[in-house]
Every structure is written in C-alpha cells, then in structure tokens.
Design a protein around this motif. Structure first.
Motif, PDB file in Angstrom:
ATOM      1  N   UNK A 131       0.851  -1.186   0.000  1.00  0.00           N
ATOM      2  CA  UNK A 131       0.000   0.000   0.000  1.00  0.00           C
ATOM      3  C   UNK A 131       0.894   1.246   0.000  1.00  0.00           C
ATOM      4  N   UNK A 132       0.603   2.166  -0.907  1.00  0.00           N
ATOM      5  CA  UNK A 132       1.440   3.351  -1.082  1.00  0.00           C
ATOM      6  C   UNK A 132       0.582   4.611  -1.052  1.00  0.00           C
ATOM      7  N   UNK A 133       1.057   5.618  -0.348  1.00  0.00           N
ATOM      8  CA  UNK A 133       0.411   6.932  -0.352  1.00  0.00           C
ATOM      9  C   UNK A 133       1.400   7.948  -0.915  1.00  0.00           C
ATOM     10  N   UNK A 134       1.056   8.542  -2.050  1.00  0.00           N
ATOM     11  CA  UNK A 134       1.870   9.601  -2.637  1.00  0.00           C
ATOM     12  C   UNK A 134       1.116  10.913  -2.469  1.00  0.00           C
ATOM     13  N   UNK A 135       1.582  11.745  -1.582  1.00  0.00           N
ATOM     14  CA  UNK A 135       0.974  13.067  -1.424  1.00  0.00           C
ATOM     15  C   UNK A 135       1.503  13.973  -2.536  1.00  0.00           C
ATOM     16  N   UNK A 136       0.768  15.019  -2.841  1.00  0.00           N
ATOM     17  CA  UNK A 136       1.180  15.880  -3.946  1.00  0.00           C
ATOM     18  C   UNK A 136       0.888  17.341  -3.634  1.00  0.00           C
ATOM     19  N   UNK A 137       1.021  17.701  -2.362  1.00  0.00           N
ATOM     20  CA  UNK A 137       0.707  19.061  -1.938  1.00  0.00           C
ATOM     21  C   UNK A 137       1.813  20.032  -2.344  1.00  0.00           C
TER      22      UNK A 137
END
Length: 265
Positions: free
Chosen positions: A85-91
C-alpha cells in the motif's frame, strides 16, 4: 492502530512522524533525510528521490509506504505491483503542508497530537504575518531554487516569502508544480523585475552569491547593487513538511526583517 511498518521515501513523513512521537513505526527512510538528524542513525536508507532500492524495501516488510509527488510515480508503481500500500501526497502549498500533517496523524491514529502540532505551526505563521504587517515596506524578492538553469521558487516557498513580509517577483511561476516549468527563459527578466532581495536555495549544493553577481547585466539589480543576496538552506525550505513552516519560515523572517532594519538605518 494504523500501519505499523512504514517506509518514508522523502523527508517530510519522517520528520512529521518523529514530531508526533510515532517514529517506531518507521522501518526505512530516504537517503536525503536530514531532519531529524537522529533518523539517519536509527533507520536504514532505502531510497533517493527519483529512485529506490525496491528489493531492500520489500525485505523490510512494510505495510505502508509514503512518498511525495508524481516524480515518484514509478517507485510507487513498482511497490504496488508487489502488493504494498502506497500513499503519494502531492501538496504544493502552505495550506497543503498543514493538511498533510493532519492526514498523516490520522493515518497513524495520532489525530490529537497532529491537531496540537498543526496549532503550533499555524501560530508560527500568524506570528510571522504579524511581524510582516509592521514592516514599513515589503521588499521585492527573487527566490532561486537552482542556478543552471535558473529556476524560481515553488508555490509553498513563494507563499512563505509573502507570509514573512516579502513579495515574490515571479508569482506566476510559483503556480507551476514542476521545476522545468519554473525555468527562466530569459535571465534578464530578473533585472527587469528589480528584486531588492535575492534568496538562493540551490538544492543539494551551497549558494554562491559571487556567481549570481557576476551574471551579465545583473549589476543593475537592486539586490546585487546593495549586496542583499542570502542563502536559505535547502533542507529547511524545499521540503513540503514541518521544517518549511518552522526553520524555513524563521530564516525568511530573519532575512526580511534584517533588510528592513538596514533600510531604516
């Protein structure tokens, strides 16, 4: 409970989890991590920014991997194919950084502590705005992320310059999320916009004011004429995490307040 074995592909999740007291969940970090310093001693380094040791990450048996930006899409894809499971934030904004702290805190079951941390960060921002409001005049600021080619500041940097009391001379570039879209096609545009402060934060290397002042045609820039060229260390301003809102903002305030005092004197 949330994820128990987290790999952080960039610095901001590592810094945030340490600030939340959840560092025991981290099993791997980015080799570019400098905050907090202890993380480099305690945690194995398994990634750069555009590349990662996929095999080494898998050996750590992570149940969650956190990265940042579309630039890490290939790393994320490779890990997802292995069932991670991967979370890529892009803020890309100050508001986005604040929201990031909230979301990461919620993911690890530390919402209350995340809320308290956010309150501290927002107070720092408010304090900086109050000091900026007292300035007799706001300086025009050119923020340079890279020298060859010359790249202007990203959105959260531009916003922090504004919070600290300056006005970014390239606000239209700040809206561009990718560095390639913030390259100055004509370096003499800096001359035409006449910044009174030049702030250099060359990612991964030392800012060299003498190289800037030697650029053809730049002797007429007010900041060059007055010797107002200052380095903001890249680790405290170019990562979209808490450091930008603490050490990074503090550095900007110090430079801008110093400029104002010298003009008043």
């Amino acid at each position: 409970m949330g994820p128990q074995r987290i790999v952080c592909l960039t610095e901001e999740p590592t810094e945030t989890l340490y600030l939340l007291g959840e560092q025991d969940r981290i099993v791997g970090i980015s080799g570019f991590t400098v905050r907090p310093a202890i993380a480099r001693k305690e945690k194995p380094k398994v990634s750069a920014f555009t590349s990662a040791k996929i095999g080494e990450i898998l050996k750590l048996r992570p149940d969650f991997v956190i990265g940042f930006s579309d630039i890490q899409a290939d790393i994320a894809s490779a890990l997802i194919k292995h069932g991670i499971e991967v979370w890529i934030s892009n803020h890309r904004s100050v508001e986005g950084i604040v929201d990031y702290v909230y979301r990461l805190g919620a993911l690890v079951g530390a919402s209350d502590r995340a809320g308290a941390l956010v309150a501290q960060l927002e107070q720092r921002i408010a304090d900086a705005r109050e000091r900026a409001a007292a300035l007799p005049r706001r300086p025009k600021v050119y923020f340079e992320e890279w020298d060859t080619p010359q790249i202007t500041g990203i959105r959260w940097v531009s916003e922090l310059v504004g919070i600290a009391g300056g006005d970014d001379v390239f606000p239209e570039h700040a809206a561009m999320s990718l560095a390639r879209d913030r390259i100055l096609a004509d370096p003499l545009e800096v001359v035409r916009r006449a910044p009174e402060l030049i702030l250099g934060s060359w990612c991964g290397k030392k800012f060299r004011p003498e190289q800037v002042t030697a650029r053809e045609g730049w002797s007429e820039v007010p900041a060059v004429r007055d010797g107002e060229l200052h380095e903001i260390k890249s680790p405290i301003i170019l990562q979209p995490g808490p450091a930008a809102l603490t050490a990074g903002l503090n550095a900007l305030v110090e430079v801008i307040q110093g400029w104002a005092k010298r003009r008043a004197g």
